[in-house]
Design an enzyme around this catalytic site. Sequence first.
Site, PDB file in Angstrom:
ATOM      1  N   LEU A 153       0.871  -1.310   0.080  1.00  0.00           N
ATOM      2  CA  LEU A 153       0.131  -0.007  -0.007  1.00  0.00           C
ATOM      3  C   LEU A 153       0.906   1.197  -0.144  1.00  0.00           C
ATOM      4  CD1 LEU A 153      -3.165   0.409  -0.045  1.00  0.00           C
ATOM      5  CD2 LEU A 153      -3.085   1.183   2.302  1.00  0.00           C
ATOM      6  N   GLY A 154       1.859   1.370  -1.087  1.00  0.00           N
ATOM      7  CA  GLY A 154       2.790   2.378  -1.153  1.00  0.00           C
ATOM      8  C   GLY A 154       1.855   3.601  -1.980  1.00  0.00           C
ATOM      9  N   ARG A 155       2.824   4.158  -2.982  1.00  0.00           N
ATOM     10  CA  ARG A 155       2.175   5.137  -3.962  1.00  0.00           C
ATOM     11  C   ARG A 155       1.049   4.860  -4.515  1.00  0.00           C
ATOM     12  NH1 ARG A 155       8.268   6.512  -4.065  1.00  0.00           N
ATOM     13  NH2 ARG A 155       8.187   4.424  -4.958  1.00  0.00           N
ATOM     14  N   ILE A 156       1.552   3.839  -5.231  1.00  0.00           N
ATOM     15  CA  ILE A 156       0.575   3.109  -6.296  1.00  0.00           C
ATOM     16  C   ILE A 156      -0.783   2.321  -5.549  1.00  0.00           C
ATOM     17  CG2 ILE A 156       0.081   1.644  -8.473  1.00  0.00           C
ATOM     18  CD1 ILE A 156       3.342   2.192  -9.154  1.00  0.00           C
ATOM     19  N   ARG A 176       4.810  -4.473   5.364  1.00  0.00           N
ATOM     20  CA  ARG A 176       5.528  -4.893   6.596  1.00  0.00           C
ATOM     21  C   ARG A 176       5.335  -3.926   7.455  1.00  0.00           C
ATOM     22  NH1 ARG A 176      11.013  -4.576   3.412  1.00  0.00           N
ATOM     23  NH2 ARG A 176       9.918  -2.850   2.633  1.00  0.00           N
ATOM     24  N   ARG A 233       5.154  -6.897  -9.951  1.00  0.00           N
ATOM     25  CA  ARG A 233       6.385  -7.646 -10.768  1.00  0.00           C
ATOM     26  C   ARG A 233       6.004  -9.043 -10.926  1.00  0.00           C
ATOM     27  NH1 ARG A 233       7.780  -3.666 -12.609  1.00  0.00           N
ATOM     28  NH2 ARG A 233       9.835  -2.491 -12.441  1.00  0.00           N
ATOM     29  N   ASP A 257      -0.500  -8.381 -15.457  1.00  0.00           N
ATOM     30  CA  ASP A 257       0.107  -7.245 -16.249  1.00  0.00           C
ATOM     31  C   ASP A 257       1.460  -7.550 -16.552  1.00  0.00           C
ATOM     32  OD1 ASP A 257       0.385  -4.838 -17.868  1.00  0.00           O
ATOM     33  OD2 ASP A 257       1.423  -4.124 -16.146  1.00  0.00           O
ATOM     34  N   GLU A 262       9.690 -11.773 -18.573  1.00  0.00           N
ATOM     35  CA  GLU A 262       8.974 -11.030 -19.932  1.00  0.00           C
ATOM     36  C   GLU A 262      10.077 -10.980 -20.977  1.00  0.00           C
ATOM     37  OE1 GLU A 262       7.757  -7.458 -17.846  1.00  0.00           O
ATOM     38  OE2 GLU A 262       6.289  -8.439 -16.746  1.00  0.00           O
ATOM     39  N   HIS A 280       2.419  -5.972 -19.814  1.00  0.00           N
ATOM     40  CA  HIS A 280       3.152  -5.100 -19.098  1.00  0.00           C
ATOM     41  C   HIS A 280       2.990  -3.518 -19.650  1.00  0.00           C
ATOM     42  CE1 HIS A 280       6.854  -4.426 -16.404  1.00  0.00           C
ATOM     43  NE2 HIS A 280       6.125  -3.264 -16.303  1.00  0.00           N
TER      44      HIS A 280
HETATM   45  P1  NAP Z   1       6.099   2.121  -3.070  1.00  0.00           P
HETATM   46  O1  NAP Z   1       5.505   3.401  -3.111  1.00  0.00           O
HETATM   47  O2  NAP Z   1       7.676   1.959  -2.655  1.00  0.00           O
HETATM   48  O3  NAP Z   1       5.324   0.937  -2.369  1.00  0.00           O
HETATM   49  C1  NAP Z   1       5.625  -0.115  -2.143  1.00  0.00           C
HETATM   50  C2  NAP Z   1       4.793  -0.938  -1.008  1.00  0.00           C
HETATM   51  O4  NAP Z   1       5.092  -2.325  -0.955  1.00  0.00           O
HETATM   52  C3  NAP Z   1       5.032  -0.518   0.313  1.00  0.00           C
HETATM   53  O5  NAP Z   1       3.713  -0.179   0.693  1.00  0.00           O
HETATM   54  C4  NAP Z   1       5.880  -1.484   1.027  1.00  0.00           C
HETATM   55  O6  NAP Z   1       5.354  -1.062   2.405  1.00  0.00           O
HETATM   56  C5  NAP Z   1       5.564  -2.558   0.095  1.00  0.00           C
HETATM   57  N1  NAP Z   1       6.295  -3.555   0.492  1.00  0.00           N
HETATM   58  C6  NAP Z   1       7.632  -3.702   0.205  1.00  0.00           C
HETATM   59  N2  NAP Z   1       8.258  -4.849   0.418  1.00  0.00           N
HETATM   60  C7  NAP Z   1       7.139  -5.370   1.088  1.00  0.00           C
HETATM   61  C8  NAP Z   1       7.222  -7.018   1.295  1.00  0.00           C
HETATM   62  N3  NAP Z   1       8.445  -7.667   1.554  1.00  0.00           N
HETATM   63  N4  NAP Z   1       6.072  -7.386   1.788  1.00  0.00           N
HETATM   64  C9  NAP Z   1       5.028  -6.616   1.912  1.00  0.00           C
HETATM   65  N5  NAP Z   1       5.112  -5.319   1.500  1.00  0.00           N
HETATM   66  C10 NAP Z   1       6.123  -4.821   1.047  1.00  0.00           C
HETATM   67  O7  NAP Z   1       6.271   1.637  -4.634  1.00  0.00           O
HETATM   68  P2  NAP Z   1       5.164   2.168  -5.710  1.00  0.00           P
HETATM   69  O8  NAP Z   1       5.504   3.348  -6.461  1.00  0.00           O
HETATM   70  O9  NAP Z   1       3.908   2.005  -5.364  1.00  0.00           O
HETATM   71  O10 NAP Z   1       5.407   0.668  -6.788  1.00  0.00           O
HETATM   72  C11 NAP Z   1       5.391  -0.349  -6.345  1.00  0.00           C
HETATM   73  C12 NAP Z   1       6.039  -1.393  -7.719  1.00  0.00           C
HETATM   74  O11 NAP Z   1       5.166  -1.610  -8.507  1.00  0.00           O
HETATM   75  C13 NAP Z   1       7.253  -1.031  -8.176  1.00  0.00           C
HETATM   76  O12 NAP Z   1       8.330  -1.343  -7.485  1.00  0.00           O
HETATM   77  C14 NAP Z   1       7.107  -2.012  -9.426  1.00  0.00           C
HETATM   78  O13 NAP Z   1       7.987  -2.975  -9.498  1.00  0.00           O
HETATM   79  C15 NAP Z   1       5.795  -1.980  -9.803  1.00  0.00           C
HETATM   80  N6  NAP Z   1       5.217  -1.211 -11.058  1.00  0.00           N
HETATM   81  C16 NAP Z   1       4.714  -1.844 -12.075  1.00  0.00           C
HETATM   82  C17 NAP Z   1       4.412  -1.352 -12.972  1.00  0.00           C
HETATM   83  C18 NAP Z   1       3.733  -1.932 -14.147  1.00  0.00           C
HETATM   84  O14 NAP Z   1       4.054  -1.456 -15.316  1.00  0.00           O
HETATM   85  N7  NAP Z   1       2.918  -3.071 -14.108  1.00  0.00           N
HETATM   86  C19 NAP Z   1       4.173   0.346 -13.067  1.00  0.00           C
HETATM   87  C20 NAP Z   1       4.847   0.733 -11.932  1.00  0.00           C
HETATM   88  C21 NAP Z   1       5.179   0.099 -10.768  1.00  0.00           C
HETATM   89  P3  NAP Z   1       6.347  -1.703   3.522  1.00  0.00           P
HETATM   90  O15 NAP Z   1       7.501  -1.022   3.101  1.00  0.00           O
HETATM   91  O16 NAP Z   1       5.667  -1.044   4.713  1.00  0.00           O
HETATM   92  O17 NAP Z   1       6.413  -3.076   3.484  1.00  0.00           O
HETATM   93  C1  8YV Z   2       7.701   0.220 -17.017  1.00  0.00           C
HETATM   94  C2  8YV Z   2       7.178  -0.158 -14.507  1.00  0.00           C
HETATM   95  O1  8YV Z   2       6.770  -0.627 -17.717  1.00  0.00           O
HETATM   96  O2  8YV Z   2       7.693   1.715 -13.509  1.00  0.00           O
HETATM   97  C3  8YV Z   2       7.798   0.535 -13.572  1.00  0.00           C
HETATM   98  O3  8YV Z   2       8.360   0.028 -12.507  1.00  0.00           O
HETATM   99  O4  8YV Z   2       7.315  -1.373 -14.504  1.00  0.00           O
HETATM  100  C4  8YV Z   2       6.714   0.257 -15.721  1.00  0.00           C
HETATM  101  O5  8YV Z   2       6.272   1.375 -15.485  1.00  0.00           O
HETATM  102  C5  8YV Z   2       8.896  -0.035 -16.753  1.00  0.00           C
HETATM  103  O6  8YV Z   2       9.618   1.200 -16.476  1.00  0.00           O
HETATM  104  C6  8YV Z   2       9.523  -0.283 -18.294  1.00  0.00           C
HETATM  105  O7  8YV Z   2       9.493   0.556 -19.105  1.00  0.00           O
END
Ligand code: NAP
Ligand code: 8YV
Length: 320
Positions: A153-156, A176, A233, A257, A262, A280
Amino acid sequence: MPNARVTILVPGRINPRVVDRLSEHFEIRAVPHGKELEISRGDAEAIRGVAVSGALPANWIEALPNLEMIASFGVGYDGVDVAAAARRGVIVSNTPDVLNDEVADTAIALLINTVRQLPQAETWLRQGRWSAEGPYPLSPLSLKGRHVGIQGLGRIGLEIARRLEPFKVRISYHTRRPRTDVGYGHYASLIELAEAVDTLISIVPKTPETVKSINADVLKALGPNGVLINVGRGTTVDETALIAALKDGTIAAAGLDVFENEPQVPQALIDLPNVSLLPHVASASVPTRNAMADLVADNLIAWFKTGRALTPVPETPQKP
Ligand code: NAP
Ligand code: 8YV
Protein backbone atom coordinates in the site's frame (compact mmCIF):
# COMPACT_ATOMS: atom_id res chain seq x y z
CA MET A 1 23.27 24.22 -20.19
CA PRO A 2 24.66 22.31 -17.13
CA ASN A 3 27.93 21.12 -18.65
CA ALA A 4 28.43 20.57 -22.39
CA ARG A 5 31.30 18.10 -21.82
CA VAL A 6 29.36 15.59 -19.73
CA THR A 7 28.67 12.34 -21.59
CA ILE A 8 25.61 10.25 -20.76
CA LEU A 9 25.58 6.55 -21.65
CA VAL A 10 22.30 5.16 -23.00
CA PRO A 11 22.31 1.34 -23.14
CA GLY A 12 19.77 -0.13 -25.57
CA ARG A 13 16.20 1.07 -25.93
CA ILE A 14 14.67 3.88 -23.92
CA ASN A 15 11.74 6.23 -24.53
CA PRO A 16 12.98 8.57 -27.33
CA ARG A 17 11.93 11.63 -25.35
CA VAL A 18 14.69 10.84 -22.82
CA VAL A 19 17.37 11.08 -25.52
CA ASP A 20 15.75 14.18 -27.10
CA ARG A 21 15.72 15.98 -23.77
CA LEU A 22 19.23 14.87 -22.75
CA SER A 23 20.71 15.82 -26.15
CA GLU A 24 19.93 19.48 -25.39
CA HIS A 25 22.34 19.33 -22.42
CA PHE A 26 24.82 16.47 -22.81
CA GLU A 27 26.81 14.34 -25.24
CA ILE A 28 24.96 11.05 -25.74
CA ARG A 29 26.73 7.71 -26.14
CA ALA A 30 24.23 5.05 -27.27
CA VAL A 31 25.46 1.43 -26.94
CA PRO A 32 23.92 -2.04 -27.33
CA HIS A 33 22.35 -3.41 -24.14
CA GLY A 34 24.38 -6.63 -23.92
CA LYS A 35 26.01 -8.50 -21.06
CA GLU A 36 29.23 -6.48 -21.30
CA LEU A 37 29.82 -2.79 -21.95
CA GLU A 38 31.73 -2.79 -25.25
CA ILE A 39 33.52 0.55 -25.41
CA SER A 40 37.18 1.58 -25.08
CA ARG A 41 38.70 2.48 -21.71
CA GLY A 42 39.04 6.11 -22.85
CA ASP A 43 35.39 6.31 -23.85
CA ALA A 44 34.36 4.70 -20.56
CA GLU A 45 36.31 7.38 -18.66
CA ALA A 46 34.28 10.13 -20.35
CA ILE A 47 30.96 8.81 -19.09
CA ARG A 48 29.56 10.48 -15.97
CA GLY A 49 25.90 9.54 -16.21
CA VAL A 50 23.67 6.70 -17.43
CA ALA A 51 20.02 6.81 -18.57
CA VAL A 52 18.65 3.28 -18.65
CA SER A 53 15.41 1.35 -18.99
CA GLY A 54 15.80 -2.10 -17.47
CA ALA A 55 19.03 -3.80 -16.47
CA LEU A 56 22.25 -2.15 -15.38
CA PRO A 57 24.35 -4.87 -13.72
CA ALA A 58 27.39 -4.41 -11.48
CA ASN A 59 29.93 -5.12 -14.27
CA TRP A 60 28.64 -2.12 -16.25
CA ILE A 61 28.79 0.15 -13.19
CA GLU A 62 32.31 -1.05 -12.39
CA ALA A 63 33.43 -0.45 -16.00
CA LEU A 64 32.64 3.29 -15.72
CA PRO A 65 35.35 4.84 -13.46
CA ASN A 66 33.91 8.38 -13.47
CA LEU A 67 30.23 7.50 -13.16
CA GLU A 68 28.24 9.80 -10.85
CA MET A 69 24.61 9.05 -11.54
CA ILE A 70 22.27 6.40 -13.00
CA ALA A 71 18.79 7.62 -13.98
CA SER A 72 16.50 4.62 -14.31
CA PHE A 73 13.26 4.74 -16.33
CA GLY A 74 10.41 3.37 -14.19
CA VAL A 75 9.54 3.45 -10.50
CA GLY A 76 10.74 -0.14 -10.03
CA TYR A 77 14.53 -0.21 -10.31
CA ASP A 78 15.18 -3.89 -9.62
CA GLY A 79 17.18 -4.13 -12.87
CA VAL A 80 19.84 -1.74 -11.56
CA ASP A 81 22.43 -3.15 -9.18
CA VAL A 82 21.90 -0.47 -6.54
CA ALA A 83 24.27 -2.14 -4.09
CA ALA A 84 27.11 -1.85 -6.65
CA ALA A 85 26.14 1.78 -7.28
CA ALA A 86 26.04 2.54 -3.55
CA ARG A 87 29.50 0.96 -3.05
CA ARG A 88 30.88 3.34 -5.66
CA GLY A 89 29.00 6.39 -4.31
CA VAL A 90 26.93 6.54 -7.50
CA ILE A 91 23.42 8.05 -7.11
CA VAL A 92 20.51 6.09 -8.63
CA SER A 93 17.21 7.81 -9.44
CA ASN A 94 13.83 6.34 -10.45
CA THR A 95 10.50 7.81 -11.65
CA PRO A 96 8.04 7.67 -8.73
CA ASP A 97 4.56 9.26 -8.50
CA VAL A 98 4.18 10.46 -12.12
CA LEU A 99 2.77 7.02 -13.07
CA ASN A 100 0.59 6.36 -9.99
CA ASP A 101 -2.72 7.28 -11.61
CA GLU A 102 -2.09 5.37 -14.86
CA VAL A 103 -0.98 2.19 -13.11
CA ALA A 104 -3.87 2.35 -10.61
CA ASP A 105 -6.37 2.89 -13.45
CA THR A 106 -4.94 -0.14 -15.26
CA ALA A 107 -5.18 -2.26 -12.11
CA ILE A 108 -8.90 -1.48 -11.78
CA ALA A 109 -9.47 -2.14 -15.50
CA LEU A 110 -7.64 -5.46 -15.26
CA LEU A 111 -9.65 -6.43 -12.18
CA ILE A 112 -12.96 -5.74 -13.93
CA ASN A 113 -11.78 -7.44 -17.15
CA THR A 114 -10.86 -10.49 -15.11
CA VAL A 115 -14.05 -10.89 -13.09
CA ARG A 116 -16.47 -9.88 -15.88
CA GLN A 117 -14.53 -11.44 -18.83
CA LEU A 118 -14.93 -8.23 -20.88
CA PRO A 119 -12.03 -8.94 -23.32
CA GLN A 120 -13.53 -12.39 -24.07
CA ALA A 121 -17.00 -10.81 -24.54
CA GLU A 122 -15.56 -8.29 -27.02
CA THR A 123 -13.86 -11.10 -28.93
CA TRP A 124 -17.26 -12.86 -29.04
CA LEU A 125 -18.79 -9.79 -30.70
CA ARG A 126 -15.85 -9.24 -33.10
CA GLN A 127 -16.01 -12.88 -34.21
CA GLY A 128 -19.68 -12.49 -35.15
CA ARG A 129 -20.74 -14.96 -32.48
CA TRP A 130 -23.33 -12.60 -30.91
CA SER A 131 -25.44 -12.56 -34.09
CA ALA A 132 -24.64 -16.19 -34.95
CA GLU A 133 -24.93 -17.85 -31.55
CA GLY A 134 -26.63 -15.38 -29.22
CA PRO A 135 -25.49 -13.49 -26.11
CA TYR A 136 -22.07 -14.02 -24.52
CA PRO A 137 -22.45 -16.38 -21.51
CA LEU A 138 -22.96 -14.78 -18.11
CA SER A 139 -19.69 -14.16 -16.26
CA PRO A 140 -19.49 -16.58 -13.31
CA LEU A 141 -17.76 -13.89 -11.23
CA SER A 142 -18.65 -10.34 -10.21
CA LEU A 143 -16.88 -7.53 -8.38
CA LYS A 144 -19.96 -6.97 -6.27
CA GLY A 145 -19.52 -7.80 -2.58
CA ARG A 146 -15.85 -8.70 -2.85
CA HIS A 147 -13.24 -8.21 -0.13
CA VAL A 148 -10.08 -6.93 -1.81
CA GLY A 149 -6.66 -7.35 -0.22
CA ILE A 150 -3.76 -5.28 -1.51
CA GLN A 151 -0.19 -6.57 -1.17
CA GLY A 152 1.72 -3.27 -0.96
CA LEU A 153 0.00 0.00 0.00
CA GLY A 154 2.65 2.45 -1.20
CA ARG A 155 2.28 5.24 -3.76
CA ILE A 156 0.43 3.09 -6.31
CA GLY A 157 -1.29 0.71 -3.89
CA LEU A 158 -2.95 3.65 -2.13
CA GLU A 159 -4.25 5.01 -5.46
CA ILE A 160 -5.67 1.56 -6.23
CA ALA A 161 -7.38 1.45 -2.81
CA ARG A 162 -8.89 4.93 -3.30
CA ARG A 163 -10.23 3.91 -6.71
CA LEU A 164 -11.78 0.78 -5.21
CA GLU A 165 -13.83 2.71 -2.61
CA PRO A 166 -16.66 3.77 -4.96
CA PHE A 167 -17.06 0.10 -5.99
CA LYS A 168 -18.31 -0.54 -2.43
CA VAL A 169 -15.90 -3.45 -1.88
CA ARG A 170 -14.22 -4.06 1.48
CA ILE A 171 -10.50 -3.15 1.40
CA SER A 172 -7.64 -4.60 3.45
CA TYR A 173 -3.87 -4.72 2.92
CA HIS A 174 -0.55 -6.27 3.85
CA THR A 175 2.70 -4.34 4.18
CA ARG A 176 5.62 -4.86 6.55
CA ARG A 177 4.72 -1.66 8.42
CA PRO A 178 1.05 -0.59 8.87
CA ARG A 179 0.21 2.84 7.48
CA THR A 180 -1.04 5.36 10.06
CA ASP A 181 -3.01 7.45 7.54
CA VAL A 182 -5.62 4.91 6.30
CA GLY A 183 -8.59 3.12 7.84
CA TYR A 184 -8.22 -0.13 5.85
CA GLY A 185 -7.55 -3.30 7.85
CA HIS A 186 -3.86 -4.23 8.05
CA TYR A 187 -2.69 -7.85 8.05
CA ALA A 188 0.79 -8.59 9.36
CA SER A 189 1.32 -11.48 6.95
CA LEU A 190 0.37 -12.17 3.35
CA ILE A 191 -1.12 -15.55 4.20
CA GLU A 192 -3.43 -13.98 6.81
CA LEU A 193 -4.53 -11.39 4.24
CA ALA A 194 -5.17 -14.12 1.64
CA GLU A 195 -7.24 -16.10 4.16
CA ALA A 196 -9.38 -13.02 4.93
CA VAL A 197 -10.05 -11.79 1.37
CA ASP A 198 -11.34 -13.23 -1.91
CA THR A 199 -9.44 -10.86 -4.21
CA LEU A 200 -5.71 -10.13 -4.01
CA ILE A 201 -4.02 -7.25 -5.85
CA SER A 202 -0.22 -7.26 -5.83
CA ILE A 203 1.72 -4.00 -6.21
CA VAL A 204 5.06 -4.57 -4.45
CA PRO A 205 8.65 -4.11 -5.70
CA LYS A 206 10.87 -7.05 -6.64
CA THR A 207 12.97 -7.80 -3.54
CA PRO A 208 14.35 -11.02 -2.07
CA GLU A 209 11.33 -11.05 0.31
CA THR A 210 8.65 -10.55 -2.36
CA VAL A 211 10.01 -13.04 -4.95
CA LYS A 212 7.54 -15.97 -5.16
CA SER A 213 5.74 -14.64 -2.06
CA ILE A 214 2.41 -15.44 -3.76
CA ASN A 215 2.92 -19.20 -3.65
CA ALA A 216 0.73 -22.32 -3.55
CA ASP A 217 -0.16 -21.74 0.14
CA VAL A 218 -1.26 -18.15 -0.48
CA LEU A 219 -3.35 -19.20 -3.49
CA LYS A 220 -4.98 -21.96 -1.45
CA ALA A 221 -5.79 -19.43 1.28
CA LEU A 222 -7.35 -17.12 -1.32
CA GLY A 223 -9.79 -19.91 -2.11
CA PRO A 224 -12.05 -21.16 -4.93
CA ASN A 225 -13.82 -17.79 -5.38
CA GLY A 226 -10.39 -16.13 -5.37
CA VAL A 227 -9.10 -13.65 -7.94
CA LEU A 228 -5.44 -12.63 -8.21
CA ILE A 229 -4.42 -9.40 -9.94
CA ASN A 230 -0.71 -8.63 -10.40
CA VAL A 231 0.43 -5.20 -11.60
CA GLY A 232 3.67 -5.13 -9.58
CA ARG A 233 6.37 -7.55 -10.68
CA GLY A 234 5.96 -10.99 -12.26
CA THR A 235 8.56 -12.43 -9.90
CA THR A 236 6.19 -11.92 -6.95
CA VAL A 237 4.07 -14.85 -8.14
CA ASP A 238 5.14 -18.48 -8.35
CA GLU A 239 3.85 -18.89 -11.92
CA THR A 240 3.94 -22.69 -11.84
CA ALA A 241 1.81 -22.70 -8.67
CA LEU A 242 -0.54 -20.12 -10.20
CA ILE A 243 -1.09 -22.16 -13.36
CA ALA A 244 -1.86 -25.26 -11.27
CA ALA A 245 -4.24 -23.25 -9.03
CA LEU A 246 -6.11 -21.82 -12.03
CA LYS A 247 -6.37 -25.24 -13.65
CA ASP A 248 -7.64 -27.18 -10.63
CA GLY A 249 -10.00 -24.51 -9.24
CA THR A 250 -7.88 -23.64 -6.20
CA ILE A 251 -8.62 -20.03 -7.27
CA ALA A 252 -11.19 -18.78 -9.79
CA ALA A 253 -9.30 -16.35 -12.02
CA ALA A 254 -6.26 -14.12 -12.47
CA GLY A 255 -5.42 -10.86 -14.22
CA LEU A 256 -1.73 -10.30 -14.97
CA ASP A 257 0.16 -7.32 -16.39
CA VAL A 258 3.58 -8.69 -15.38
CA PHE A 259 5.31 -12.07 -15.72
CA GLU A 260 8.29 -13.95 -14.31
CA ASN A 261 10.30 -13.99 -17.55
CA GLU A 262 9.09 -11.11 -19.73
CA PRO A 263 8.39 -10.93 -22.61
CA GLN A 264 7.95 -14.72 -22.48
CA VAL A 265 4.51 -15.72 -21.17
CA PRO A 266 3.95 -19.44 -20.47
CA GLN A 267 1.70 -21.03 -23.11
CA ALA A 268 -0.16 -22.72 -20.25
CA LEU A 269 -1.30 -19.28 -19.03
CA ILE A 270 -2.27 -18.14 -22.52
CA ASP A 271 -4.33 -21.31 -22.98
CA LEU A 272 -6.34 -20.83 -19.78
CA PRO A 273 -9.87 -19.37 -20.16
CA ASN A 274 -9.96 -17.84 -16.65
CA VAL A 275 -7.11 -15.33 -17.07
CA SER A 276 -6.86 -11.81 -18.45
CA LEU A 277 -3.37 -10.99 -19.74
CA LEU A 278 -1.71 -7.66 -20.57
CA PRO A 279 1.83 -7.16 -21.95
CA HIS A 280 3.19 -4.96 -19.09
CA VAL A 281 1.27 -1.86 -20.16
CA ALA A 282 0.16 -0.43 -16.81
CA SER A 283 2.03 2.86 -17.31
CA ALA A 284 2.07 2.69 -21.11
CA SER A 285 0.21 5.81 -22.26
CA VAL A 286 1.95 8.61 -24.15
CA PRO A 287 1.28 11.26 -21.44
CA THR A 288 2.50 9.04 -18.58
CA ARG A 289 5.56 7.72 -20.41
CA ASN A 290 6.40 11.34 -21.41
CA ALA A 291 6.23 12.33 -17.73
CA MET A 292 8.49 9.39 -16.83
CA ALA A 293 10.93 10.34 -19.62
CA ASP A 294 11.01 13.93 -18.39
CA LEU A 295 11.77 12.79 -14.86
CA VAL A 296 14.69 10.65 -16.10
CA ALA A 297 16.11 13.64 -18.00
CA ASP A 298 15.37 16.17 -15.25
CA ASN A 299 17.17 14.02 -12.67
CA LEU A 300 20.37 14.01 -14.75
CA ILE A 301 20.06 17.71 -15.60
CA ALA A 302 19.54 18.59 -11.91
CA TRP A 303 22.47 16.41 -10.80
CA PHE A 304 24.97 17.95 -13.19
CA LYS A 305 23.65 21.48 -12.60
CA THR A 306 23.18 21.48 -8.81
CA GLY A 307 24.78 18.29 -7.49
CA ARG A 308 21.37 17.02 -6.33
CA ALA A 309 19.08 14.48 -7.96
CA LEU A 310 15.30 15.04 -7.86
CA THR A 311 14.17 11.51 -6.96
CA PRO A 312 17.09 9.42 -5.66
CA VAL A 313 16.26 5.89 -4.47
CA PRO A 314 16.59 5.17 -0.71
CA GLU A 315 19.61 2.89 -1.18
CA THR A 316 21.69 5.79 -2.58
CA PRO A 317 20.66 8.80 -0.47
CA GLN A 318 22.13 12.23 -1.14
CA LYS A 319 24.37 13.90 1.39
CA PRO A 320 22.38 16.50 3.39
P1 NAP B 1 6.27 2.12 -3.14
O1 NAP B 1 5.60 3.44 -2.96
O2 NAP B 1 7.69 1.96 -2.70
O3 NAP B 1 5.35 1.04 -2.38
C1 NAP B 1 5.76 -0.26 -2.18
C2 NAP B 1 4.81 -0.91 -1.18
O4 NAP B 1 5.17 -2.28 -1.05
C3 NAP B 1 4.86 -0.30 0.21
O5 NAP B 1 3.57 -0.25 0.76
C4 NAP B 1 5.72 -1.29 1.00
O6 NAP B 1 5.37 -1.25 2.36
C5 NAP B 1 5.31 -2.59 0.33
N1 NAP B 1 6.31 -3.65 0.46
C6 NAP B 1 7.61 -3.63 0.12
N2 NAP B 1 8.21 -4.80 0.43
C7 NAP B 1 7.24 -5.57 0.97
C8 NAP B 1 7.23 -6.88 1.49
N3 NAP B 1 8.34 -7.63 1.55
N4 NAP B 1 6.06 -7.37 1.97
C9 NAP B 1 4.94 -6.62 1.94
N5 NAP B 1 4.88 -5.37 1.45
C10 NAP B 1 6.02 -4.85 0.99
O7 NAP B 1 6.24 1.66 -4.65
P2 NAP B 1 5.19 2.05 -5.79
O8 NAP B 1 5.60 3.32 -6.41
O9 NAP B 1 3.82 1.92 -5.25
O10 NAP B 1 5.52 0.86 -6.85
C11 NAP B 1 5.43 -0.47 -6.46
C12 NAP B 1 6.01 -1.40 -7.51
O11 NAP B 1 5.07 -1.57 -8.57
C13 NAP B 1 7.27 -0.93 -8.21
O12 NAP B 1 8.43 -1.19 -7.46
C14 NAP B 1 7.25 -1.71 -9.51
O13 NAP B 1 7.95 -2.94 -9.35
C15 NAP B 1 5.77 -2.00 -9.74
N6 NAP B 1 5.23 -1.25 -10.89
C16 NAP B 1 4.75 -1.92 -11.98
C17 NAP B 1 4.25 -1.22 -13.05
C18 NAP B 1 3.73 -1.89 -14.29
O14 NAP B 1 3.91 -1.38 -15.37
N7 NAP B 1 3.07 -3.04 -14.17
C19 NAP B 1 4.26 0.17 -13.04
C20 NAP B 1 4.72 0.82 -11.91
C21 NAP B 1 5.20 0.10 -10.84
P3 NAP B 1 6.39 -1.69 3.53
O15 NAP B 1 7.73 -1.08 3.16
O16 NAP B 1 5.78 -1.14 4.79
O17 NAP B 1 6.42 -3.16 3.52
C1 8YV C 1 7.48 0.35 -17.05
C2 8YV C 1 7.27 -0.28 -14.58
O1 8YV C 1 6.81 -0.52 -17.89
O2 8YV C 1 7.70 1.79 -13.54
C3 8YV C 1 7.81 0.57 -13.48
O3 8YV C 1 8.34 0.00 -12.50
O4 8YV C 1 7.26 -1.47 -14.49
C4 8YV C 1 6.67 0.34 -15.78
O5 8YV C 1 6.20 1.62 -15.54
C5 8YV C 1 8.93 -0.05 -16.94
O6 8YV C 1 9.63 0.97 -16.34
C6 8YV C 1 9.59 -0.39 -18.26
O7 8YV C 1 9.40 0.57 -19.23
